[in-house]
Design a protein around this motif. Structure first.
Motif, PDB file in Angstrom:
ATOM      1  N   TYR A 196       0.834  -1.193   0.000  1.00 16.87           N
ATOM      2  CA  TYR A 196       0.000   0.000   0.000  1.00 16.87           C
ATOM      3  C   TYR A 196       0.869   1.243   0.000  1.00 16.87           C
ATOM      4  CZ  TYR A 196       1.190  -0.368   4.910  1.00 16.87           C
ATOM      5  OH  TYR A 196       1.898  -0.492   6.074  1.00 16.87           O
TER       6      TYR A 196
ATOM      7  N   ILE B 280       4.250  -6.049   1.233  1.00 12.51           N
ATOM      8  CA  ILE B 280       3.885  -7.235   2.009  1.00 12.51           C
ATOM      9  C   ILE B 280       4.151  -8.490   1.185  1.00 12.51           C
ATOM     10  CG2 ILE B 280       1.967  -8.454   3.103  1.00 12.51           C
ATOM     11  CD1 ILE B 280       0.748  -5.569   3.461  1.00 12.51           C
TER      12      ILE B 280
ATOM     13  N   GLN C  14      -4.681  -4.570  14.571  1.00 17.50           N
ATOM     14  CA  GLN C  14      -4.775  -5.551  13.485  1.00 17.50           C
ATOM     15  C   GLN C  14      -5.252  -4.908  12.183  1.00 17.50           C
ATOM     16  OE1 GLN C  14      -4.354  -9.140  13.257  1.00 17.50           O
ATOM     17  NE2 GLN C  14      -3.055  -8.735  15.024  1.00 17.50           N
ATOM     18  N   HIS C  15      -5.991  -3.818  12.302  1.00 14.69           N
ATOM     19  CA  HIS C  15      -6.567  -3.171  11.111  1.00 14.69           C
ATOM     20  C   HIS C  15      -6.042  -1.754  10.958  1.00 14.69           C
ATOM     21  CE1 HIS C  15      -9.333  -6.411  12.192  1.00 14.69           C
ATOM     22  NE2 HIS C  15      -9.616  -6.483  10.913  1.00 14.69           N
TER      23      HIS C  15
ATOM     24  N   TYR D 173      -3.952  -0.460   8.995  1.00 12.58           N
ATOM     25  CA  TYR D 173      -3.434  -0.080   7.683  1.00 12.58           C
ATOM     26  C   TYR D 173      -4.291   1.020   7.052  1.00 12.58           C
ATOM     27  CZ  TYR D 173      -0.710  -4.240   8.341  1.00 12.58           C
ATOM     28  OH  TYR D 173       0.137  -5.170   8.875  1.00 12.58           O
TER      29      TYR D 173
ATOM     30  N   ASN E 108      -5.355   1.624   4.209  1.00  9.13           N
ATOM     31  CA  ASN E 108      -6.421   1.236   3.280  1.00  9.13           C
ATOM     32  C   ASN E 108      -7.563   0.512   3.982  1.00  9.13           C
ATOM     33  OD1 ASN E 108      -4.460  -0.684   3.732  1.00  9.13           O
ATOM     34  ND2 ASN E 108      -4.931  -1.839   1.906  1.00  9.13           N
ATOM     35  N   LEU E 109      -7.434   0.282   5.282  1.00  7.41           N
ATOM     36  CA  LEU E 109      -8.508  -0.376   6.035  1.00  7.41           C
ATOM     37  C   LEU E 109      -9.224   0.579   6.979  1.00  7.41           C
ATOM     38  CD1 LEU E 109      -6.724  -3.729   6.995  1.00  7.41           C
ATOM     39  CD2 LEU E 109      -8.098  -3.235   4.971  1.00  7.41           C
TER      40      LEU E 109
ATOM     41  N   PHE F 213      -3.905   0.478  -2.635  1.00  6.28           N
ATOM     42  CA  PHE F 213      -3.485  -0.880  -2.289  1.00  6.28           C
ATOM     43  C   PHE F 213      -3.148  -1.627  -3.580  1.00  6.28           C
ATOM     44  CE2 PHE F 213      -4.684  -5.332  -2.062  1.00  6.28           C
ATOM     45  CZ  PHE F 213      -3.858  -5.764  -1.054  1.00  6.28           C
TER      46      PHE F 213
END
Lengths: 419, 147
Positions: A90, A114, A196-197, A199, A201-202, A418
């Motif tokens: 991303y 990633i 956990q989220h 990022y 783009n999340l 992403f």
């Protein structure tokens, strides 16, 4: 009598010659018909064969499909048996402006690459993050350990320098035995929802909740065992998940220098409630962390305990998300939370509001922030988002400051891709 | 106290499950696996986990290879809503999330029943779905309980 017999015989002979010729003609015709019939039979057989062949003859599109199918089949076998590295990542470009002292800044906030690979029961994931992050006051104070006014000045200098860094955010290997038992070792994100989220783009917002770094550690280097059990309820399921981990303690440089015996540990229990046709998601979770942390680099480690809970709910176009955590170190308590309702305004548009709060004596920070913004996502891989926020200082007895603490406003926007 | 909380949660679970029970429809598809697969039945939740790549191995230790339809297919939309409880677009978001956090990729896709049948017939751990009546003897149709 003989006079009549001779002419009669002559007539019979004369008439007999054409009859014989007709029979020959008939025989010829029969033969021709038979030949034609044979030819017809051959032609019909040929037509059948051609029709059959025609049905088997594919168009260009069908041939492409066929080739793709075969290639996919080969790739699947290769992926499952031999393993194939999946590369994704991303890019997050953002702008932030905060009044009054902090200069506005364009930032190539993160470029993450990633690498993921699965081989039967084993998985591997590595994330390299290239950051060119002019640090803002909130993160410099935590990471650098600067406090109070001096810390704020240092943050302003860092904003201008824009020095970048490369970090390994994730590098773990996981063994997936079954849904109930999985072991993950290496550097990994903490199991709380936001971490956990986290990022770009999340997340709907550009900035993260202000309290996050002050409670649960964002990542851990150690071993995590996790799994879940579930059973069907209607068309959905009731699930209970768990994570138990032990890791290095939480301080800068802990991957090399955490040589002490006492390691940190933590646990998490998550319940996924059956949603049926009414809800899309209803999750609740509780977390705890026990470890040691050093507020300043090189300082003595102090025991640290953090407890928290969180929930996520999706109901039609409405998304509710919240986390609360409370920590205690050397008898000093700190708390923080965020609550974020969001609504899907249109297929590609999400509007969100977030209320967040941090009260931390050790940071000398007591602050409440209101944040509202829009997130435009024309594709799952692309997000353009913007938000306005207002930060309001809270009057708490532990705040020791001679300066007047005033509310201030800020604006942040980002474009995320992403790949 | 705890008993009351548990009763309250169970009541909530039953309440939110009720609408789904009332609106259940016959599926427009059948789920197919490779003929060598000994599995004959799956629950809806198991099927969901397979297509979300949360379950990765068959009980007989074969890797699961889900195969989906092209994103523009109406059958994909039906399957997505009935089995995954998400629209195709929402599943795209899910796969972006899974790519970032788990390194997972979405199932490979095919554009026709014929292509999908060929795929499932040629990959031992494959599982897919085709419209009712289009499965042939090259694959095995399995029963999905709860669908």
């Amino acid at each position: 009598m003989k006079k009549w017999a001779i002419p009669l015989a002559a007539v019979m002979v004369l008439t007999a010659i054409p009859a014989s010729a007709q029979q020959d003609e008939l025989a010829k015709l029969r033969a021709e018909v038979a030949a034609q019939q044979a030819a017809m039979t051959r032609l019909l057989a040929r037509i059948d064969a051609l029709e059959k062949k025609l049905s088997e003859t594919a168009t260009k599109e069908e041939l492409e499909d066929e080739a793709k199918t075969q290639q996919d089949a080969v790739n699947s076998v290769r992926e499952t048996l031999l393993g194939k590295v999946n590369i994704s990542g991303y890019s997050n470009f953002r702008f932030q402006a905060e009044e009054p002292e902090t200069p506005s800044a364009f930032q190539l906030d993160h470029l993450g690459v990633i690498l993921g690979k699965q081989m039967r029961r084993f998985s591997f994931l590595a994330e390299l993050e290239f950051s060119n992050v002019p640090h803002h006051a909130e993160s410099v104070v935590v990471e650098g350990g600067e406090e109070g006014e001096e810390g704020e000045e240092h943050a302003a200098e860092s904003d201008i320098s824009g020095e970048g860094q490369v970090a390994v955010e994730n590098a773990w290997i996981e063994y997936n035995h079954n849904p109930y038992f999985n072991v993950r070792v290496g550097k990994q994100l903490s199991p709380q929802y936001w971490w956990q989220h986290r990022y770009p783009n999340l997340t709907y917002s550009t900035t993260m909740p202000i309290y996050l770094r002050e409670l649960f550690p964002p990542e851990l280097i150690g071993v995590m065992v996790r799994g879940q059990v579930s059973r069907p309820v209607g068309t959905s399921e009731l699930g209970i998940g768990y994570s138990v981990y032990t890791s290095n303690n939480n301080f800068e440089g802990n991957s090399q220098s955490d040589l002490r015996e006492g390691k940190a540990w933590g646990a998490r229990v998550q319940v996924r409630f059956p949603t049926g046709g009414l809800l899309k998601r209803f999750d609740l979770a509780a977390d705890l962390y026990r470890g040691h942390s050093a507020f300043d680099p090189g300082a003595e480690l102090a025991e640290d305990e953090v407890n928290g809970f969180e929930g996520q709910l999706e109901f039609g176009r409405l998304f509710l998300n919240g986390e609360y955590a409370r920590g205690e170190s050397e008898g000093v308590k700190r708390t923080g939370y965020y609550f974020q309702p969001a609504v899907q305004l249109h297929r590609d548009w999400i509007g969100f509001y977030r209320l967040e709060d941090l009260e931390s004596p050790r940071l000398q920070r007591a602050e409440r922030r209101h944040l509202a913004g829009l997130n435009y996502r024309p594709f799952a891989q692309v997000a353009v988002k913007g938000e306005w926020y207002r930060s309001i200082p809270l009057n708490r007895s532990f705040i020791v400051s001679e300066e007047e603490r005033r509310p201030f406003n800020g604006f942040a926007a980002a474009a995320v891709f992403f790949f | 106290m705890y008993g009351a909380v548990v009763r309250l949660l169970v009541a909530a679970a039953v309440l939110v499950s009720a609408p789904a029970l009332q609106t259940r429809q016959d599926p427009a598809f059948v789920v197919i696996v490779n003929k060598a697969n000994p599995v004959k039945t799956l629950t809806l939740a198991e099927l969901r986990r397979i297509f979300m790549k949360q379950t990765r191995m068959w009980p007989h230790a074969e890797s699961i290879v889900p195969v989906d339809w092209d994103a523009t297919s109406p059958l994909r939309e039906t399957f997505s809503k009935q089995v995954l409880s998400r629209s195709v677009r929402e599943m795209s978001d899910y796969w972006v999330q899974q790519s970032v956090t788990q390194g997972l990729t979405p199932p490979s896709t095919q554009r026709s029943s014929r292509a999908l049948l060929r795929f499932v017939a040629s990959v031992a751990g494959a599982i897919g779905y085709v419209p009712v009546g289009e499965a042939d003897a090259t694959v095995l149709v399995i029963k999905i309980t709860g669908l």
